[in-house]
Design a protein around this motif. Structure first.
Motif, PDB file in Angstrom:
ATOM      1  N   ALA A 154      46.633  -4.520  10.178  1.00  0.00           N
ATOM      2  CA  ALA A 154      47.936  -5.142   9.932  1.00  0.00           C
ATOM      3  C   ALA A 154      47.803  -6.603   9.513  1.00  0.00           C
ATOM      4  N   ASN A 155      46.734  -7.246   9.959  1.00  0.00           N
ATOM      5  CA  ASN A 155      46.598  -8.675   9.686  1.00  0.00           C
ATOM      6  C   ASN A 155      45.640  -8.997   8.533  1.00  0.00           C
ATOM      7  N   THR A 156      45.205  -7.955   7.824  1.00  0.00           N
ATOM      8  CA  THR A 156      44.263  -8.158   6.733  1.00  0.00           C
ATOM      9  C   THR A 156      44.924  -7.759   5.425  1.00  0.00           C
ATOM     10  N   GLY A 157      44.969  -8.689   4.485  1.00  0.00           N
ATOM     11  CA  GLY A 157      45.660  -8.428   3.220  1.00  0.00           C
ATOM     12  C   GLY A 157      44.867  -7.584   2.252  1.00  0.00           C
ATOM     13  N   PHE A 158      43.569  -7.439   2.492  1.00  0.00           N
ATOM     14  CA  PHE A 158      42.765  -6.629   1.562  1.00  0.00           C
ATOM     15  C   PHE A 158      42.370  -5.314   2.217  1.00  0.00           C
ATOM     16  N   ASP A 159      42.011  -4.361   1.383  1.00  0.00           N
ATOM     17  CA  ASP A 159      41.559  -3.060   1.875  1.00  0.00           C
ATOM     18  C   ASP A 159      40.069  -3.143   2.217  1.00  0.00           C
ATOM     19  N   TYR A 160      39.651  -2.301   3.172  1.00  0.00           N
ATOM     20  CA  TYR A 160      38.244  -2.325   3.579  1.00  0.00           C
ATOM     21  C   TYR A 160      37.906  -0.977   4.202  1.00  0.00           C
ATOM     22  N   ASP A 161      36.615  -0.731   4.333  1.00  0.00           N
ATOM     23  CA  ASP A 161      36.167   0.506   4.974  1.00  0.00           C
ATOM     24  C   ASP A 161      36.100   0.307   6.477  1.00  0.00           C
TER      25      ASP A 161
END
Lengths: 279, 242, 279, 242
Positions: free
Chosen positions: B187-194
């Motif tokens: 929720a607090n991360t604007g980028f996508d990640y694995d």
């Protein structure tokens, strides 16, 4: 390069006499806050209402730039950052930048060193690894990407030679021959070598010729590069001189608070710049 | 076990530095410095260069020498932050949304030339960790024709640790700091990640590490970052058990 | 670049221990005779029968090269000159050159500095003005002429980065941290920065860390660049150490006379190199 | 008037230096140094940098600094010699006729970057002054597309003074030293050159110049070139009239 053949260092009376010799519109190479800055001359430039200066941060700018920008002396800066260090953002720079009232050429530290080193060697450019792909490259007017002539398909960035009109800094000592001692602050030597003229304020006068002293010589910049020197005891204050006095953190923090508003900045000028101040 | 957030971050940084031989730590980076000095307690051969240290600066040729050293391949680990950091590990130190930041410093060079870079930013929010930075001060990766010695190794925030996946050019959520939840990170991360099915907790400091941190490390850090040391360890700089 | 990540300066016993670590075939960056030369290591290299060395003069070579060439240690040199200064031509160099027994890459002083500065910055090349039209350019394997990317029809010469395997020189002091003090001999710092490994003999050991001393630091080369140091009192003899002892002109002149013939040179080796000698 | 050949050459060099502000004198050049110090007696603002001076060297950054200074345009006058010098002012310091010389030193750079270069070689013979040098260490002139700040101003030998004619790329015999003849110069010069119908004699030192040379100048020179000073002025270094 007007003053390059000047070989006699002149001895001026004080920081104000130096400020008189730095013309409006000049580009000035300046050291970072942790390398002695000629703050007394910066204040004198504000007093003489210098205008349209271009400041070149070698490689970053700090308090001196913030004061000059706030006082309306500056048209343009080229630097890899403007910061008050532990005291945080440089408020007048930030305000001017966000208002669009200042031309900013953003660079990165080693590209500024590289551009000055090119001038120091008398060459029109010098290459540097890295940086490619940064938006700095897209925006900088003087950088070029070429193919490494020694290896195909290997792009490399070039810095164009940077030639400041004026080098301006503070030194611990000047001697009778016009040499100045700056110790390990090598960026000061690079600025001096690359600039058309070079003005230095100093803490103390040394008798004789420091270049004759094997221990002092390595920290000296020879008088061949120095246009004029002037005494300015505690002339880096509120910044420091390594080995003599440290940064006056409380003062810089007070500055950062006052300069957060235009009115507070004016009050700072009234109190610490426009009337002569005892450090 | 009781420990400060800063202590958790420092031990994590020490682990990320790993077997490096020379770490350079920038100005205003007390937590990376703490991690480096903690590691040095275990590996005295580790060389730590504190940049812009007010006295006892390790350089003799002024501010150019750090960059020359890095260009020569003599700096194994460096730290960078960012007003914005995106999912491709690009960092922005210049400007975003009408706000002006100090500038890029040496990031555009050090990110390429240091052996590896640890991205470190305490604030973990969608404002900082964005999909795409507004301005690329230094790119997270480079196409194959660009010579580049190093790049990002990890991104450490106040909430989590991401590993950088060089091949995929994407972050992987490696661990969440104790007390946090993987959902909160998303929720607090604007980028996508694995992320793995089970996200482990970031290991906290061991008692031995805490003893070192509160003893000799606190002492060294207090010399260079007095405000920070006072905030984390108090005036007394307690040694051993607290 | 094998040793670049080495960060712990080792303390070796003597000049012979250094000579043991310099492998046959190594390229060695060497200072001129007026900048402290590690003559004790040069003699030790002859004693250990080093072979196939490549000597790089920064920017010129002198006595040390003549001895190594005469003793059969050298395959190739790159330099802007080989000279014994006031004692005249370097006789073993001259003999080997005229017999064609030595590969000589002729350069010019600033191009050697420039090639080393390129390595110091981590770039593959660096430009220099002048030199074009010299036969040096035709013969040098590593120089290229390009068009200045900033100005059409403006040819400029490039030096390819020079990366010596070994930097070798003598210093006045070494300290407990592995720093060495070389004063104003900046070419020694350039060689150290650009080389894969760096060996330094020293006159005297200083307690503590000279980098903590603002006066000494500017003349220091930091231990980060130094692979190993070894004590060698009067280790530059018969050359000098600025501020400590001068060149032993009489000895150098005697060398020049003896080395004029192969037999005389062998006698010099027997007397001053092959058996340990008190300076 | 009685004077030494070296004194004649030194006063000629002083005149050739003219209104320069910064003269650099190489190692093993006692006569150019004498000329420069003579001029400094008349113009104290003249800066003289003696290269490779054993003590009191004017540079603080090692042997690179001279070349950087020249590159910056801060050296007005430099001196070069040559194992061979030809009619186009090319010099050879490398090899000729199977003989190897020390090498080019910085000539290929200084000849371009110093404001002007005075070629100086005492030996005046067809062996030294050749039609075409066997190896061009440094070219006497450059085509217009090559950036070049300076070049030859004159060639001074033990027998004569030639001026360099930039446009014609040829030497002009300007004067023959007292006692010499223009015919002798032609016979001892391997290259062709221009000459006026009447070739004047090189002016000798004035009494005032001799006083300076044998007084304060001899004193300075003895510090740096003791052998030379002893040979020219004797142990006593006489002052004033001899």
């Amino acid at each position: 390069m007007s003053d390059l053949r000047s070989n006699e260092t002149r001895f001026l009376e004080d920081a104000d006499a130096i400020a008189q010799e730095i013309p409006d519109g000049a580009s000035i190479g300046l050291p970072p806050d942790y390398s002695p800055v000629a703050m007394a001359v910066v204040r004198a430039l504000v007093r003489r209402k210098a205008r349209q200066l271009k400041l070149i941060g070698v490689p970053v700018l700090g308090l001196c730039a913030d004061i000059l920008i706030g006082a309306g002396c500056v048209r343009e800066i080229e630097t890899s950052a403007v910061t008050l260090g532990e005291a945080g953002l440089a408020p007048r720079f930030t305000a001017a930048a966000e208002k669009g009232a200042l031309r900013i050429i953003d660079a990165t530290c080693p590209m500024i060193h590289t551009g000055l080193q090119a001038t120091e060697k008398g060459v029109p450019f010098m290459p540097l690894r890295g940086v490619l792909g940064s938006d700095l490259v897209r925006h900088h007017p003087d950088w070029k990407t070429i193919d490494n002539p020694y290896s195909e398909g290997d792009p490399i960035l070039l810095a164009k030679a940077i030639v400041p009109d004026v080098a301006l800094f503070h030194a611990r000592w000047a001697d009778e021959a016009g040499n100045v001692w700056v110790g390990r602050r090598g960026e000061l030597a690079t600025i001096a070598h690359a600039s058309k003229s070079c003005y230095v304020t100093y803490e103390e006068r040394q008798a004789g010729d420091m270049l004759e002293d094997e221990i002092l010589a390595p920290g000296c910049i020879g008088s061949v590069y120095i246009s004029a020197v002037a005494p300015a005891p505690r002339g880096a204050w509120p910044l420091g001189v390594p080995g003599m006095y440290g940064i006056d953190d409380a003062h810089v923090q007070a500055y950062a608070r006052m300069a957060n508003t235009a009115a507070g900045f004016q009050q700072y000028l009234d109190e610490f710049v426009l009337k002569p101040v005892a450090a | 076990m009781n420990y400060a957030k800063e202590e958790l971050l420092a031990v994590t940084i020490a682990r990320l530095i790993g077997d490096a031989r020379h770490v350079a730590v920038g100005a205003a980076s007390p937590i990376p410095a703490t991690g480096a000095f903690l590691l040095k307690q275990q590996n005295p051969a580790l060389r730590i260069s504190l940049l812009q240290k007010r006295s006892g600066n390790p350089f003799t040729e002024g501010s150019r020498e750090l960059f020359d050293l890095a260009g020569q391949g003599r700096i194994d680990v460096f730290f960078l932050g960012g007003a914005q950091i995106d999912g491709e590990a690009n960092i922005n130190l210049v400007a975003a949304e009408g706000k002006r930041f100090p500038g890029s410093f040496g990031s555009a060079f050090m990110y390429f030339t240091a052996g590896k870079t640890i991205l470190f930013r305490e604030e973990h929010s969608p404002r900082v960790l964005v999909k795409k930075v507004d301005y690329v001060s230094a790119p997270g990766w480079s196409p194959p024709e660009i010579e580049r010695r190093g790049g990002p190794a990890a991104l450490l925030t106040g909430k989590a640790l991401f590993a950088w996946q060089t091949e995929k050019r994407r972050f992987l959520l490696e661990s969440v700091h104790p007390g946090g939840k993987a959902d909160d990170i998303r929720a607090n991360t604007g980028f996508d990640y694995d992320m793995p099915a089970q996200v482990p907790a970031t290991p906290g400091p061991t008692p031995a590490e805490l003893r070192l941190l509160r003893g000799s490390v606190a002492h060294v850090i207090a010399e260079n970052y007095p405000e920070f040391a006072r905030r984390v360890w108090g005036e007394a700089r307690p040694t051993a058990t607290t």
